[in-house]
Design an enzyme around this catalytic site. Structure first.
Site, PDB file in Angstrom:
ATOM      1  N   LYS A 125       0.793  -1.205   0.000  1.00 18.53           N
ATOM      2  CA  LYS A 125      -0.005   0.177   0.038  1.00 18.53           C
ATOM      3  C   LYS A 125       0.791   1.263   0.103  1.00 18.53           C
ATOM      4  O   LYS A 125       0.486   2.394  -0.689  1.00 18.53           O
ATOM      5  CB  LYS A 125      -0.871   0.013   1.156  1.00 18.53           C
ATOM      6  CG  LYS A 125      -0.144   0.102   2.744  1.00 18.53           C
ATOM      7  CD  LYS A 125      -1.214   0.175   3.513  1.00 18.53           C
ATOM      8  CE  LYS A 125      -0.716   0.202   5.122  1.00 18.53           C
ATOM      9  NZ  LYS A 125      -0.111   1.651   5.285  1.00 18.53           N
ATOM     10  N   THR A 126       2.102   1.313   0.674  1.00 19.29           N
ATOM     11  CA  THR A 126       2.877   2.354   0.734  1.00 19.29           C
ATOM     12  C   THR A 126       3.141   2.780  -0.738  1.00 19.29           C
ATOM     13  O   THR A 126       3.297   3.889  -0.966  1.00 19.29           O
ATOM     14  CB  THR A 126       4.066   2.226   1.879  1.00 19.29           C
ATOM     15  OG1 THR A 126       3.466   1.965   2.912  1.00 19.29           O
ATOM     16  CG2 THR A 126       4.808   3.500   1.888  1.00 19.29           C
TER      17      THR A 126
ATOM     18  N   ASP B 140      -3.950   7.506   4.672  1.00 14.57           N
ATOM     19  CA  ASP B 140      -3.426   5.940   4.964  1.00 14.57           C
ATOM     20  C   ASP B 140      -3.965   5.540   6.299  1.00 14.57           C
ATOM     21  O   ASP B 140      -4.404   6.248   7.090  1.00 14.57           O
ATOM     22  CB  ASP B 140      -1.874   6.327   5.046  1.00 14.57           C
ATOM     23  CG  ASP B 140      -1.168   4.717   5.152  1.00 14.57           C
ATOM     24  OD1 ASP B 140      -2.080   4.099   4.630  1.00 14.57           O
ATOM     25  OD2 ASP B 140      -0.131   4.818   5.439  1.00 14.57           O
ATOM     26  N   GLU B 141      -4.003   4.221   6.373  1.00 12.31           N
ATOM     27  CA  GLU B 141      -4.533   3.702   7.573  1.00 12.31           C
ATOM     28  C   GLU B 141      -5.916   4.233   8.015  1.00 12.31           C
ATOM     29  O   GLU B 141      -6.329   4.380   9.158  1.00 12.31           O
ATOM     30  CB  GLU B 141      -3.546   3.700   8.541  1.00 12.31           C
ATOM     31  CG  GLU B 141      -2.238   3.138   8.600  1.00 12.31           C
ATOM     32  CD  GLU B 141      -2.003   1.711   8.387  1.00 12.31           C
ATOM     33  OE1 GLU B 141      -3.207   1.157   8.444  1.00 12.31           O
ATOM     34  OE2 GLU B 141      -0.745   1.232   8.496  1.00 12.31           O
TER      35      GLU B 141
ATOM     36  N   GLN C 298      -7.466  -4.969   9.658  1.00 11.39           N
ATOM     37  CA  GLN C 298      -6.636  -4.620  10.681  1.00 11.39           C
ATOM     38  C   GLN C 298      -6.879  -3.348  11.420  1.00 11.39           C
ATOM     39  O   GLN C 298      -6.049  -2.767  12.291  1.00 11.39           O
ATOM     40  CB  GLN C 298      -5.395  -4.254   9.943  1.00 11.39           C
ATOM     41  CG  GLN C 298      -4.585  -5.440   8.953  1.00 11.39           C
ATOM     42  CD  GLN C 298      -3.178  -5.305   8.473  1.00 11.39           C
ATOM     43  OE1 GLN C 298      -2.312  -4.963   9.204  1.00 11.39           O
ATOM     44  NE2 GLN C 298      -3.357  -5.184   7.364  1.00 11.39           N
TER      45      GLN C 298
ATOM     46  N   ARG D  87       2.369 -11.009  10.354  1.00 14.19           N
ATOM     47  CA  ARG D  87       3.488 -10.415  10.626  1.00 14.19           C
ATOM     48  C   ARG D  87       4.635 -11.563  10.079  1.00 14.19           C
ATOM     49  O   ARG D  87       5.850 -11.056   9.855  1.00 14.19           O
ATOM     50  CB  ARG D  87       3.851 -10.274  12.191  1.00 14.19           C
ATOM     51  CG  ARG D  87       3.078  -9.067  12.790  1.00 14.19           C
ATOM     52  CD  ARG D  87       3.021  -7.748  11.945  1.00 14.19           C
ATOM     53  NE  ARG D  87       1.641  -7.985  11.136  1.00 14.19           N
ATOM     54  CZ  ARG D  87       1.406  -6.995  10.171  1.00 14.19           C
ATOM     55  NH1 ARG D  87       2.152  -6.360  10.005  1.00 14.19           N
ATOM     56  NH2 ARG D  87       0.133  -7.172   9.615  1.00 14.19           N
TER      57      ARG D  87
END
Length: 750
Positions: free
Chosen positions: A31-32, A218-219, A249, A612
């Site tokens: 996504k970044t 973002d987020e 998330q 993770r």
């Protein structure tokens, strides 16, 4: 700009620049990269001016990473582009125009310790006990109110029938009044007051709406009501808003994050273009299948399924230990074995837990095995006493009206101004409705203060006056050196170190650490002077207030220990997910609440923990565990029962009756009761699982048609009687007729 390196979904997200865009970015889906490529595409291919772009994220680290990547892609700096955190963005807005709502533009920003001090002062003034109204709890209530954009008056009205909360509203009102008198804001105020400013001043709002023609967030799943409202205000006219996030998330509901912001984005804006980033570049398919299966049990979610080109992968290892000591020894032994056999550095390993208290036994085991480790989430650099003292001096030099900072350092180092004297000065300031500094300047007229104390106060005032005079000509680093020298702060530490001597080596080392920290702070100021366009004290203090501790140990070869919350955004080749037991994970608070939304947030947290891991994942649980001095029998977490059998390998002798989760029976009971006659619960559960697995096929929401027989995870089996867009009306066998959005809910065709 070359977009050929992006996958089709990523490219779609980059090239769709006009109108509202919702990017559902699964864990590890890049996504970044999409966000930064999108910004670069707007500038290079669409000819958008950098000054017309606003990109908001949640951490300084993420903002800095974005800025660096965009600069690399466009080959020039991005100084005109706002790439920042919510708080940094709001500080810039408030520094320019907060005077329009009656505040001083030179406001200081209070941290948590300053807030506690101020709340205690308010309790004293209102004659309320800090035992009944614990300051941290009061701050939490105030923070929650600001997250919901509730003023003290509105908070009071909502809680009129609750005597205790009504008094909290009174504390909130006085707290806000004292903040304003001190020309200060707390962190929640930064967004709260920015929204207030934009709502109350059309000219300011029009300026930022016309400037920020393209907004990216973002987020987005972690936004609160206040953050949501800020973005909605700025994007209302042009609606060129792109939000990126993953509802799976969303794990910060306890601190104000509202998952509905992302789930209902399509209701807030018209003709939303939705992009799903489902290709994961981090984990093996074995790990992703486990994550997908677990999270599919949540009802409040957008349907997506992570996949990876890494089709091979080790099975997830499950260990059942006798107790937490055996669990920790297993982890330490496994790390030692893998590290040796696979030549893995220790930094490849992470140990994750739901609660910090679990870390103690793990630390003991790692120490016994002489395995080095870092614990994430310790005391932050800016929270250390000596740094907070120095910051308080700088805040008072910048803004003498800051009573909280002034009280912290008026007798640091000791100069003979006792608590009783400070109380008298504070009472006089409250009586005159003035700042404490104003009373100090006129202390010679105060007969209540002793001659000795007056002399000490005059000495302190002279120091502050001198430092305020030179702040305009001294760089911040030299000003800090001058503070340490003029106040005698450093001399006092050096003298204490000498007194500690060789007999108190640990004490001497502790003092030297404090001295080293002060020197490091000077280094931070020098770095600020080298890199900041505005080099004044106000800008420096703002930067410090918004900064997190720089972790210089990240690159060390150490095992990482942290809570699952802390692990979000990180990745490790080998991960241990520990304490997989009911009451621990999911946490007992969520289990006791009987609230589906709390359990779903815990499941999202489990999903975060699983994803993770890049290559190997271990999940551990115990038969009994000692916590807070009590030993209890453990029950396996319901999330363990939700793992796909084909993707796990149990490292212990299986005993279903012992390890099966009682809570999971309750979930299975919601699906069907027909197996629950006289057979055992474990047998019934197996039959239910088998029935569901045998009769459910992979479902695409578009396949759900009129007459389809479907299974809902909460309401059971039903028949679709109407389909209008994403809304389906279902006649359930036992729950009646209900309208459900098929994009939000997992519906399986039978």
């Amino acid at each position: 700009m070359d977009l050929d390196t992006l996958n089709p979904a990523q490219r779609d997200a980059v090239e769709k620049t006009e109108g509202p865009v919702l990017i559902l970015a699964g864990a590890g889906s890049g996504k970044t990269r999409v966000l930064t490529s999108r910004m670069a595409y707007l500038i290079e291919d669409k000819g958008v001016q950098p000054a017309n772009i606003l990109a908001i994220t949640f951490t300084n680290k993420a903002a800095n990473e974005m800025r660096e990547r965009v600069e690399q892609e466009i080959g020039s700096d991005t100084k005109d582009m706002w790439i920042s955190t919510f708080h940094s963005c709001c500080v810039r807005i408030l520094r320019k125009d907060i005077n329009r709502i009656g505040y001083n533009r030179s406001f200081v920003i209070y941290d948590s310790a300053d807030q506690i001090t101020l709340v205690k002062d308010c309790l004293k003034e209102l004659n309320l006990s800090d035992k009944v109204f614990e300051p941290r709890a009061v701050i939490s209530y105030i923070s929650g109110a600001k997250d919901k954009l509730q003023t003290p008056k509105e908070f009071k009205h909502i809680n009129l029938s609750d005597n205790r909360m009504s008094k909290v509203a009174d504390i909130y009102a006085l707290y806000q009044d004292r903040l304003k008198r001190n020309s200060a804001l707390d962190f929640d105020d930064l967004i709260f007051k920015a929204v207030e400013l934009l709502k109350s001043n059309e000219e300011v709002l029009d300026y930022y709406r016309s400037r920020f023609k393209y907004i990216m967030v973002d987020e987005y799943q972690d936004t609160s009501k206040a953050q949501y409202e800020l973005i909605k205000l700025l994007a209302k006219d042009h609606q060129n808003i792109c939000v990126v996030g993953d509802d799976d998330q969303s794990i910060y509901g306890w601190r104000g994050a509202d998952i509905r912001n992302i789930l209902e984005f399509e209701k807030d804006y018209e003709n939303v273009h939705v992009v799903k980033l489902e290709q994961n570049y981090r984990s093996t398919q074995v790990i992703l299948d486990a994550a997908n299966t677990v999270i599919s049990n949540n009802i409040e979610r957008k349907r997506k399924k992570l996949w990876s080109e890494k089709k091979e992968g080790e099975l997830i290892k499950i260990q059942l230990a006798e107790n937490e000591v055996e669990e920790a020894d297993f982890i330490a032994d496994t790390i030692a074995q893998i590290s040796t056999k696979q030549s893995r550095p220790y930094k490849d390993f992470a140990i994750l837990y739901r609660a910090n208290v679990q870390g103690r036994s793990i630390e003991d085991a790692l120490n016994r095995s002489q395995i080095p480790y870092n614990i994430y989430g310790g005391t932050k650099f800016y929270e250390r006493k000596e740094i907070k003292d120095l910051l308080a001096y700088l805040k008072v030099i910048q803004n003498p009206q800051d009573d909280i900072s002034l009280k912290r350092i008026i007798n640091v180092p000791r100069r003979g101004i006792g608590l009783r004297t400070i109380e008298k000065i504070e009472d006089r300031a409250n009586l005159k409705q003035e700042s404490i500094y104003s009373v100090l300047i006129d202390v010679d007229t105060n007969s209540e203060i002793s001659t000795k104390a007056r002399a000490s106060i005059n000495g302190f005032v002279d120091i502050i006056a001198t430092l305020r005079t030179i702040r305009e000509v001294y760089p911040v680093s030299k000003l800090i050196e001058k503070i340490l020298d003029t106040t005698g702060y450093l001399d006092e530490l050096e003298e204490s170190k000498k007194k500690a001597g060789k007999d108190l080596v640990s004490k001497s080392e502790e003092i030297q650490d404090r001295i080293d920290n002060l020197n490091e702070f000077i280094s931070i100021a020098i770095e600020f002077e080298q890199n900041s366009e505005d080099k004044d004290l106000e800008t420096f203090l703002t930067g410090v207030a918004l900064s997190a501790e720089p972790n210089n140990e990240e690159e060390n070869d150490r095992v990482s220990l942290m809570t699952i919350h802390t692990s979000k955004g990180l990745e490790f080749p080998v991960v241990f997910l520990t304490g997989m037991e009911e009451g621990l994970f999911p946490i007992s608070r969520a289990v006791r609440s009987m609230n589906d939304s709390e359990i779903e947030e815990e499941r999202r947290l489990c999903y975060v923990g699983i994803t993770r891991a890049k290559e190997q994942l271990f999940m551990t649980m115990t038969k009994k565990r000692t916590l807070y001095g009590k030993t209890n029998q453990s029950i396996a977490s319901r999330f363990m029962e939700e793992l796909p059998e084909d993707n796990i390998k149990k490292l212990y002798a299986t005993n279903t009756e012992t390890t099966y989760s009682k809570a999971s029976y309750n979930i299975l009971d919601k699906y069907t009761k027909k197996y629950m006659g006289t057979m055992s619960k474990s047998t019934a559960a197996k039959n239910v699982n088998a029935t569901v697995k045998d009769n459910i096929k992979e479902t695409n929401p578009d396949d759900i048609k009129l007459g389809s027989k479907v299974h809902h995870p909460k309401f059971g089996i039903g028949t679709v009687v109407s389909v209008v867009g994403s809304d389906v009306t279902i006649a359930f066998d036992k729950q009646g007729i209900k309208k459900i959005n098929k994009e939000y809910t997992t519906l399986d065709i039978l």
